[in-house]
Structure formats: C-alpha cells, structure tokens
Design a protein around this motif. Structure first.
Motif, mmCIF file in Angstrom:
data_model
loop_
_atom_site.group_PDB
_atom_site.id
_atom_site.type_symbol
_atom_site.label_atom_id
_atom_site.label_comp_id
_atom_site.label_asym_id
_atom_site.label_seq_id
_atom_site.Cartn_x
_atom_site.Cartn_y
_atom_site.Cartn_z
ATOM 1 N N ASP A 28 0.919 -1.243 -0.590
ATOM 2 C CA ASP A 28 -0.142 -0.098 -0.493
ATOM 3 C C ASP A 28 0.907 0.592 0.222
ATOM 4 N N GLN A 29 2.460 1.287 -0.139
ATOM 5 C CA GLN A 29 3.270 1.693 0.730
ATOM 6 C C GLN A 29 3.903 2.159 -1.279
ATOM 7 N N THR A 30 4.086 3.736 -2.030
ATOM 8 C CA THR A 30 4.921 4.087 -2.967
ATOM 9 C C THR A 30 5.494 3.825 -2.769
ATOM 10 N N PRO A 31 6.894 2.782 -3.775
ATOM 11 C CA PRO A 31 8.462 2.983 -3.369
ATOM 12 C C PRO A 31 8.910 4.169 -4.019
ATOM 13 N N ALA A 96 5.522 2.814 -11.736
ATOM 14 C CA ALA A 96 4.229 3.100 -11.916
ATOM 15 C C ALA A 96 2.992 3.748 -11.186
ATOM 16 N N GLY A 97 2.381 4.520 -12.131
ATOM 17 C CA GLY A 97 1.057 5.269 -11.932
ATOM 18 C C GLY A 97 0.271 4.386 -11.419
ATOM 19 N N PRO A 98 -0.872 5.110 -10.367
ATOM 20 C CA PRO A 98 -2.225 4.488 -10.236
ATOM 21 C C PRO A 98 -2.884 3.491 -10.905
ATOM 22 N N THR A 99 -3.026 3.194 -12.252
ATOM 23 C CA THR A 99 -4.177 2.146 -12.416
ATOM 24 C C THR A 99 -2.684 1.408 -12.962
ATOM 25 N N LEU A 100 -1.251 1.143 -13.156
ATOM 26 C CA LEU A 100 -0.181 0.227 -12.886
ATOM 27 C C LEU A 100 -1.032 -0.123 -11.587
ATOM 28 N N SER A 101 -0.406 0.232 -10.714
ATOM 29 C CA SER A 101 -0.764 -0.133 -9.478
ATOM 30 C C SER A 101 -1.823 -0.576 -8.945
ATOM 31 N N SER A 102 -2.647 -0.260 -9.527
ATOM 32 C CA SER A 102 -3.932 -0.995 -9.205
ATOM 33 C C SER A 102 -3.618 -1.975 -9.605
ATOM 34 N N ALA A 156 2.336 -4.741 -17.904
ATOM 35 C CA ALA A 156 3.577 -4.176 -17.127
ATOM 36 C C ALA A 156 4.515 -3.518 -16.996
ATOM 37 N N THR A 157 3.691 -2.200 -17.930
ATOM 38 C CA THR A 157 3.766 -0.944 -17.952
ATOM 39 C C THR A 157 2.321 -0.082 -18.112
ATOM 40 N N ASN A 158 2.797 1.395 -17.890
ATOM 41 C CA ASN A 158 1.822 2.839 -17.363
ATOM 42 C C ASN A 158 0.867 2.110 -18.885
ATOM 43 N N SER A 264 6.296 13.055 -14.508
ATOM 44 C CA SER A 264 5.439 13.672 -16.061
ATOM 45 C C SER A 264 5.350 13.002 -16.974
ATOM 46 N N PHE A 265 5.910 12.705 -17.325
ATOM 47 C CA PHE A 265 5.354 11.947 -18.643
ATOM 48 C C PHE A 265 4.090 10.455 -18.294
ATOM 49 N N VAL A 266 4.223 9.719 -17.117
ATOM 50 C CA VAL A 266 2.595 8.934 -16.555
ATOM 51 C C VAL A 266 2.045 9.611 -16.065
ATOM 52 N N ASP A 267 2.060 10.691 -15.094
ATOM 53 C CA ASP A 267 0.856 11.821 -14.917
ATOM 54 C C ASP A 267 0.343 12.099 -16.296
ATOM 55 N N SER A 268 0.996 12.133 -17.617
ATOM 56 C CA SER A 268 0.414 12.922 -18.765
ATOM 57 C C SER A 268 -0.496 11.684 -19.295
ATOM 58 N N LEU A 269 -0.270 10.547 -19.040
ATOM 59 C CA LEU A 269 -0.828 9.185 -19.416
ATOM 60 C C LEU A 269 -2.573 9.154 -18.326
#
Length: 364
Positions: A28-31, A96-102, A156-158, A264-269
């Motif tokens: 549950d923690q962001t690495p 990983a962004g929120p979507t991939l992490s989920s 496996a990727t964002n 920033s790239f992941v945030d844009s996606l």
C-alpha cells in the motif's frame, strides 16, 4: 494427540498469516523512486514457484494423513515463497502510476487470497476423515494455479495498463452506440408512412401491435426526436474514433516509457485516462437523455462537456514528443458532429416554440 497437533498447526499458520499481512501493508506504500525497479517477468517467475508449492501441498493430501513435520515444513516453504513474491511485486511498482499499481495490486491480492484459503483448508482438513474436505484441497490448489497464471496477463507497463483501461471505456461507448441505433420512431409514425404507401389498414394494425412493446420500452420517438437521435449517433460514433486514435497514440509511444521520462510522462497518461473516462460518462448521459421525453438542456450540457474534454485531451497530446495527426483529425470530426447536433437541437427548439405559438393563436 490429534487435537494437540491441530492446535500446533493453527498456531504455526497464524504466525505465517500475520507475517504475510505485515508484508501486504508494504504494497500500500509507494516505493521510493531511487529503488531498482523489478521487472514483471521476475514477479511472474516467482508466481510460478508459488504455483509449484501449491502443487506440493496438494500432493501431501493424496494419500494417508501426512506427518505433522512434513506439513509444517511445507507450510514454511510455501509462505517463504509467497513473501518473496510480495516483495518482488512491491519492487515492480517503482515508477508505476495509479492505474498500473491498481492492476498489480489486484493480481497480487488474488494470489494471496487463494493461498490463504488453501493453507487454511489444509490445516482444517488435517486429521479429518471427511472425504469432502480432502477433495476441497485439490480444488483450492487449482485456484492458486489460475491466480498465478493470470499474472502473465497483468499489464507490465503504465502504457499497457492505461491503454486497457481506455479500451474498457471504448467498449462502454460502443454499447451506447448500439442502443441508439435500436431507437425507432413511434408506431403512429410507422402507421402514417404505411397509409401514405397505400398499405392495407389491417397490416397497419398488425404493425402497431408489433411495435407496442417498443413503445413501452421508450423507443417511441417523434420525427423531430429521431433527427436528434440520428445526430447523436454521429457524435457517439465519432467519439469511438477519438478514443481509438487516442489508444493508438499512446500505445505507439511504448518506446518512450523509460525511467528518464520521469513522473510527468506518467502523470500525462493518467490525465488522458481520466479525461477518457469523463467522456465515457458524458456519452452515457447523452444516451440516457435521448429517450422520450428528450432532455434537451441535459443533452446540450453533455455536448459542452465533451467539447471541453476534447480540448484538454488535445492540449496533453500536443505536449508529447511526437504529435498524432490522425488523433487531431478524429477530434475535428467529433467537433463537427457536435456542431451538427447542436444545430439540430436549436432547430427542434425553434419548431417546438412555433408549434406552441400556433396552438395559442388557434385557441384565441
């Protein structure tokens, strides 16, 4: 002796379960971004080891009652492998962004849940002569196999995770498009058309009966409403094109997803996904408002929101290193359809007002 063995196994199991629960909290923690990212392939390989350990668990129950020591050793080996699996899974979420992490969390949790059920059942079945309980263990082993096998399908990727999420939105929008195409004019309109064509009255009566159920379902649109529905089909159809081209634009940037691209790239996606989901909500709203009586104000509001979302999408896509001309054309096509539908709505309102004014004049 049997009761003491069972109690000992329960204590050992609870100790292992507590350890895994503590490790789960780590997920549950962001690495930290400074940590080395673990490839998803490594996680899948460790998942295969968990699957093998589950097979060994099942083999212990194929014959007579296994020795207590063998069960304890097997349990320790299983949970050690499972904990290693969890630690690697956590490492795979670096960047990983929120979507991939989920997606990762959902797949990992499935493996853990199935593992817990399997190990709890083995302890519950220990020393039991109930054949049904012993048959339950192989079934639960199969559940662990399936959960571990599903890891191979986890993105496996964002970009892959976000692309799949957008595809789900596209499917939802296509469902709305299909429903709009099923809308039909009122049975009275069909009857008028039949009479104009010189069709027998009896046939017209049959036609009315055939479409009575459609009327009950709300598929009874007036000619003006049908024009609006037809223009909405154009808007929804063009929306599917926009989403399709957005997915192509994103998946075409797979080579760009590198550590030096930064957050920033992941945030844009993630922002594009959010906008895509927002447009899906507006399309649902648009489709719901087209059933009679049509809610013109709500329809216009949905169209305005869609236009706003498209502008924001374009702003994000234009910030990428390579801009997609086909996505731009898709957006232009959708805006054109929106303009056409807004025109139909204005014409409908004008016609409606004129009709009401005429009725007032006649009554006077």
């Amino acid at each position: 002796m049997g009761k003491a063995e069972k109690e000992r196994l329960n204590q050992t199991l609870n100790s292992h379960l507590n350890t895994i629960h503590e490790t789960l909290q780590l997920l549950d923690q962001t690495p930290a971004s400074s940590l080395d990212k673990v490839s998803w392939e490594e996680v899948v390989k460790t998942g295969d080891q968990v699957s093998k350990q589950a097979t060994i668990v099942g083999m212990l129950w194929t014959g007579e009652k296994p020795e207590l020591k063998a069960v304890e050793e097997n349990m320790a080996a299983y949970f050690n492998t499972l904990q290693g699996f969890l630690l690697l899974s956590h490492g795979s979420t670096v960047g990983a962004g929120p979507t991939l992490s989920s997606c990762i969390h959902a797949s990992v949790k499935q493996v853990v849940d199935c593992s817990f059920k399997l190990m709890m059942e083995t302890v519950s079945s220990y020393g039991s002569h109930n054949k049904d309980l012993k048959l339950e263990v192989p079934r639960l082993v199969g559940s662990v196999w399936e959960a571990c096998s599903a890891l191979k399908k986890t993105p496996a990727t964002n970009i892959t995770a976000i692309g799949r999420a957008m595809t789900q939105v596209a499917v939802s929008v296509k469902d709305v498009l299909r429903e709009l195409k099923e809308l039909k004019p009122t049975s009275s309109n069909l009857k008028d058309e039949a009479c104009d064509d010189g069709a027998p009255t009896a046939e017209s009566g049959v036609q009315d009966d055939d479409n009575s159920s459609d009327g009950e379902l709300g598929n009874d649109l007036s000619p003006e409403e049908m024009k609006i529905a037809q223009s909405a089909i154009g808007v929804v159809s063009e929306t599917t094109v926009v989403i399709r081209e957005l997915i192509r634009t994103i998946t075409g940037m797979l080579k760009q997803e590198k550590p030096d691209d930064g957050s920033s790239f992941v945030d844009s996606l993630e922002k594009l996904l959010k906008l895509c989901q927002e447009i899906g909500v507006q399309i649902d709203e648009l489709g719901a408002c087209l059933y009679p009586p049509q809610e013109v104000i709500a329809v216009k509001a949905a169209l305005e929101e869609i236009s706003r979302i498209i502008s924001e999408m374009l702003a994000v896509v234009e910030s990428f290193k390579t801009f997609s001309a086909t996505f731009l054309q898709a957006c232009i096509g959708l805006r054109s359809s929106i303009t056409h539908m807004e025109s139909e709505l204005d014409n409908s309102c004008t016609t409606d007002i004129a009709a009401k004014m005429q009725n007032v004049a006649v009554s006077d």
